[in-house]
Design a protein around this motif. Sequence first.
Motif, PDB file in Angstrom:
ATOM      1  N   SER A 192     -28.374 -32.508  -1.081  1.00  0.00           N
ATOM      2  CA  SER A 192     -27.334 -32.786  -2.073  1.00  0.00           C
ATOM      3  C   SER A 192     -26.385 -31.598  -2.121  1.00  0.00           C
ATOM      4  O   SER A 192     -26.816 -30.448  -2.005  1.00  0.00           O
ATOM      5  N   TYR A 193     -25.088 -31.864  -2.251  1.00  0.00           N
ATOM      6  CA  TYR A 193     -24.117 -30.772  -2.309  1.00  0.00           C
ATOM      7  C   TYR A 193     -24.422 -29.852  -3.493  1.00  0.00           C
ATOM      8  O   TYR A 193     -24.708 -30.322  -4.599  1.00  0.00           O
ATOM      9  N   VAL A 194     -24.332 -28.537  -3.256  1.00  0.00           N
ATOM     10  CA  VAL A 194     -24.611 -27.571  -4.319  1.00  0.00           C
ATOM     11  C   VAL A 194     -23.525 -27.597  -5.393  1.00  0.00           C
ATOM     12  O   VAL A 194     -23.750 -27.170  -6.521  1.00  0.00           O
ATOM     13  N   ARG A 195     -22.357 -28.063  -5.042  1.00  0.00           N
ATOM     14  CA  ARG A 195     -21.273 -28.305  -5.995  1.00  0.00           C
ATOM     15  C   ARG A 195     -20.403 -29.424  -5.440  1.00  0.00           C
ATOM     16  O   ARG A 195     -20.582 -29.846  -4.289  1.00  0.00           O
ATOM     17  N   SER A 196     -19.491 -29.906  -6.235  1.00  0.00           N
ATOM     18  CA  SER A 196     -18.644 -31.016  -5.797  1.00  0.00           C
ATOM     19  C   SER A 196     -17.842 -30.610  -4.560  1.00  0.00           C
ATOM     20  O   SER A 196     -17.168 -29.569  -4.570  1.00  0.00           O
ATOM     21  N   PRO A 197     -17.905 -31.393  -3.496  1.00  0.00           N
ATOM     22  CA  PRO A 197     -17.180 -31.033  -2.274  1.00  0.00           C
ATOM     23  C   PRO A 197     -15.683 -31.308  -2.403  1.00  0.00           C
ATOM     24  O   PRO A 197     -15.255 -32.118  -3.236  1.00  0.00           O
ATOM     25  N   THR A 198     -14.906 -30.627  -1.587  1.00  0.00           N
ATOM     26  CA  THR A 198     -13.476 -30.909  -1.494  1.00  0.00           C
ATOM     27  C   THR A 198     -13.276 -32.172  -0.671  1.00  0.00           C
ATOM     28  O   THR A 198     -13.783 -32.281   0.444  1.00  0.00           O
ATOM     29  N   SER A 199     -12.572 -33.120  -1.239  1.00  0.00           N
ATOM     30  CA  SER A 199     -12.299 -34.383  -0.553  1.00  0.00           C
ATOM     31  C   SER A 199     -10.947 -34.282   0.154  1.00  0.00           C
ATOM     32  O   SER A 199      -9.954 -33.878  -0.454  1.00  0.00           O
ATOM     33  N   VAL A 200     -10.921 -34.636   1.433  1.00  0.00           N
ATOM     34  CA  VAL A 200      -9.720 -34.461   2.252  1.00  0.00           C
ATOM     35  C   VAL A 200      -9.320 -35.783   2.892  1.00  0.00           C
ATOM     36  O   VAL A 200     -10.169 -36.535   3.380  1.00  0.00           O
ATOM     37  N   PHE A 201      -8.030 -36.034   2.899  1.00  0.00           N
ATOM     38  CA  PHE A 201      -7.466 -37.187   3.588  1.00  0.00           C
ATOM     39  C   PHE A 201      -6.463 -36.653   4.604  1.00  0.00           C
ATOM     40  O   PHE A 201      -5.441 -36.078   4.233  1.00  0.00           O
ATOM     41  N   THR A 202      -6.780 -36.816   5.874  1.00  0.00           N
ATOM     42  CA  THR A 202      -5.914 -36.341   6.954  1.00  0.00           C
ATOM     43  C   THR A 202      -5.176 -37.529   7.552  1.00  0.00           C
ATOM     44  O   THR A 202      -5.795 -38.533   7.907  1.00  0.00           O
ATOM     45  N   PHE A 203      -3.857 -37.393   7.673  1.00  0.00           N
ATOM     46  CA  PHE A 203      -3.025 -38.494   8.144  1.00  0.00           C
ATOM     47  C   PHE A 203      -2.486 -38.187   9.544  1.00  0.00           C
ATOM     48  O   PHE A 203      -2.022 -37.066   9.799  1.00  0.00           O
ATOM     49  N   PRO A 204      -2.532 -39.147  10.453  1.00  0.00           N
ATOM     50  CA  PRO A 204      -1.957 -38.935  11.789  1.00  0.00           C
ATOM     51  C   PRO A 204      -0.469 -38.609  11.689  1.00  0.00           C
ATOM     52  O   PRO A 204       0.282 -39.287  10.982  1.00  0.00           O
ATOM     53  N   ILE A 205      -0.048 -37.582  12.404  1.00  0.00           N
ATOM     54  CA  ILE A 205       1.345 -37.135  12.333  1.00  0.00           C
ATOM     55  C   ILE A 205       2.238 -37.946  13.266  1.00  0.00           C
ATOM     56  O   ILE A 205       3.382 -38.264  12.929  1.00  0.00           O
ATOM     57  N   LYS A 244     -11.132 -23.047  -0.656  1.00  0.00           N
ATOM     58  CA  LYS A 244     -11.459 -21.729  -0.126  1.00  0.00           C
ATOM     59  C   LYS A 244     -10.933 -21.623   1.301  1.00  0.00           C
ATOM     60  O   LYS A 244     -10.640 -22.629   1.943  1.00  0.00           O
ATOM     61  N   LYS A 245     -10.822 -20.388   1.793  1.00  0.00           N
ATOM     62  CA  LYS A 245     -10.269 -20.186   3.130  1.00  0.00           C
ATOM     63  C   LYS A 245     -11.075 -20.926   4.192  1.00  0.00           C
ATOM     64  O   LYS A 245     -10.519 -21.519   5.113  1.00  0.00           O
ATOM     65  N   GLN A 246     -12.411 -20.880   4.074  1.00  0.00           N
ATOM     66  CA  GLN A 246     -13.242 -21.574   5.064  1.00  0.00           C
ATOM     67  C   GLN A 246     -13.031 -23.084   4.993  1.00  0.00           C
ATOM     68  O   GLN A 246     -13.032 -23.771   6.015  1.00  0.00           O
ATOM     69  N   GLU A 247     -12.859 -23.599   3.779  1.00  0.00           N
ATOM     70  CA  GLU A 247     -12.620 -25.034   3.620  1.00  0.00           C
ATOM     71  C   GLU A 247     -11.269 -25.420   4.206  1.00  0.00           C
ATOM     72  O   GLU A 247     -11.147 -26.436   4.905  1.00  0.00           O
ATOM     73  N   TYR A 248     -10.263 -24.600   3.925  1.00  0.00           N
ATOM     74  CA  TYR A 248      -8.927 -24.935   4.420  1.00  0.00           C
ATOM     75  C   TYR A 248      -8.854 -24.798   5.941  1.00  0.00           C
ATOM     76  O   TYR A 248      -8.127 -25.541   6.599  1.00  0.00           O
ATOM     77  N   SER A 249      -9.608 -23.860   6.502  1.00  0.00           N
ATOM     78  CA  SER A 249      -9.656 -23.735   7.961  1.00  0.00           C
ATOM     79  C   SER A 249     -10.212 -25.005   8.592  1.00  0.00           C
ATOM     80  O   SER A 249      -9.742 -25.448   9.648  1.00  0.00           O
ATOM     81  N   THR A 250     -11.207 -25.602   7.942  1.00  0.00           N
ATOM     82  CA  THR A 250     -11.758 -26.866   8.431  1.00  0.00           C
ATOM     83  C   THR A 250     -10.727 -27.984   8.325  1.00  0.00           C
ATOM     84  O   THR A 250     -10.608 -28.822   9.226  1.00  0.00           O
ATOM     85  N   ILE A 251      -9.973 -27.987   7.230  1.00  0.00           N
ATOM     86  CA  ILE A 251      -8.931 -29.003   7.050  1.00  0.00           C
ATOM     87  C   ILE A 251      -7.877 -28.893   8.144  1.00  0.00           C
ATOM     88  O   ILE A 251      -7.374 -29.902   8.661  1.00  0.00           O
ATOM     89  N   LEU A 252      -7.550 -27.662   8.536  1.00  0.00           N
ATOM     90  CA  LEU A 252      -6.474 -27.443   9.501  1.00  0.00           C
ATOM     91  C   LEU A 252      -6.847 -27.824  10.930  1.00  0.00           C
ATOM     92  O   LEU A 252      -5.958 -27.996  11.768  1.00  0.00           O
ATOM     93  N   ILE A 253      -8.132 -27.947  11.228  1.00  0.00           N
ATOM     94  CA  ILE A 253      -8.548 -28.181  12.613  1.00  0.00           C
ATOM     95  C   ILE A 253      -7.884 -29.426  13.194  1.00  0.00           C
ATOM     96  O   ILE A 253      -7.272 -29.385  14.272  1.00  0.00           O
ATOM     97  N   ASP A 254      -7.994 -30.555  12.500  1.00  0.00           N
ATOM     98  CA  ASP A 254      -7.408 -31.801  13.009  1.00  0.00           C
ATOM     99  C   ASP A 254      -5.889 -31.713  13.076  1.00  0.00           C
ATOM    100  O   ASP A 254      -5.264 -32.235  14.014  1.00  0.00           O
ATOM    101  N   ILE A 255      -5.280 -31.061  12.082  1.00  0.00           N
ATOM    102  CA  ILE A 255      -3.823 -30.935  12.069  1.00  0.00           C
ATOM    103  C   ILE A 255      -3.350 -30.103  13.251  1.00  0.00           C
ATOM    104  O   ILE A 255      -2.415 -30.486  13.970  1.00  0.00           O
ATOM    105  N   VAL A 256      -3.995 -28.963  13.479  1.00  0.00           N
ATOM    106  CA  VAL A 256      -3.606 -28.079  14.582  1.00  0.00           C
ATOM    107  C   VAL A 256      -3.810 -28.764  15.927  1.00  0.00           C
ATOM    108  O   VAL A 256      -2.963 -28.664  16.830  1.00  0.00           O
ATOM    109  N   ASN A 257      -4.906 -29.479  16.080  1.00  0.00           N
ATOM    110  CA  ASN A 257      -5.166 -30.167  17.351  1.00  0.00           C
ATOM    111  C   ASN A 257      -4.078 -31.193  17.658  1.00  0.00           C
ATOM    112  O   ASN A 257      -3.628 -31.309  18.809  1.00  0.00           O
ATOM    113  N   GLU A 258      -3.647 -31.935  16.652  1.00  0.00           N
ATOM    114  CA  GLU A 258      -2.595 -32.920  16.901  1.00  0.00           C
ATOM    115  C   GLU A 258      -1.257 -32.243  17.168  1.00  0.00           C
ATOM    116  O   GLU A 258      -0.486 -32.694  18.021  1.00  0.00           O
TER     117      GLU A 258
END
Length: 262
Positions: free
Chosen positions: A71-84, A185-199
Amino acid sequence: MSKAAANDICRILNTFNVPNMPKDFRGVMSHVKKSNPTLLHGNQSFICPSCFGKNANASKCNTNGCQSASSYVRSPTSVFTFPILPQIISILERENLAPLTYESDQCQDVINSQRHHEIVMKEKQIHSGSNIVTLTLNSDGVLIKRLSRSLWITCACINELPRCKRFEINNMLICSISTGDGKPKKQEYSTILIDIVNELKILENIGFDIVLLSDKKDNARKYTHFHAFTICAACDKPAQSLLMNIKDPTGYFSCGWCCIKG
């Protein structure tokens, strides 16, 4: 996007008294279906607060051995990534691009800057017949303490559009929308950026084809190949620290340009 996330976003925007804003998910869908026959679908994921991995599960992390595996230790950040890419194609097929001009002693816009000129000239040497557009990124968010929710949006605009059209809501590229209990957090945002940077890398290195009307009188449609380059970002200092993964603006060595301790 889940109904709960849409309801959260509606609550946040209504807190700011945004005019004509629906109250909930049902109101959003009713409005969108009336004005848009085609919907832009995003990919939903949840960032684990322990290992900062991306998961499809809203209640626990899928990584074995993670502290949040049960179980998540705290509420996770929910992300919606849209194809560019579909967004860029939709815009370029209906909007005219501004003519490019460059003078070494003047810079009135991004498209007549030295950096823009260098990219265009370099690409023309590699692919003489290529067409180029450039993007400006923006990332910013807001924390609504009364609702204990954070809304963080990463978007972009096409610099080659005329200024009067460039920042219209229908011409903005939505890269991602995240919601959570607080600022990512920086680590969370780095994960968010992965798909964006790849596209963005694909748009730059491989390019894409769009169908444009021919200049001839027969109005025939033809395929035109484009490359898209991300050349700058417009952010405040907190957003810059997230986007560039550098120290927060209140810390030592937090400047994105120099190495002065501060």
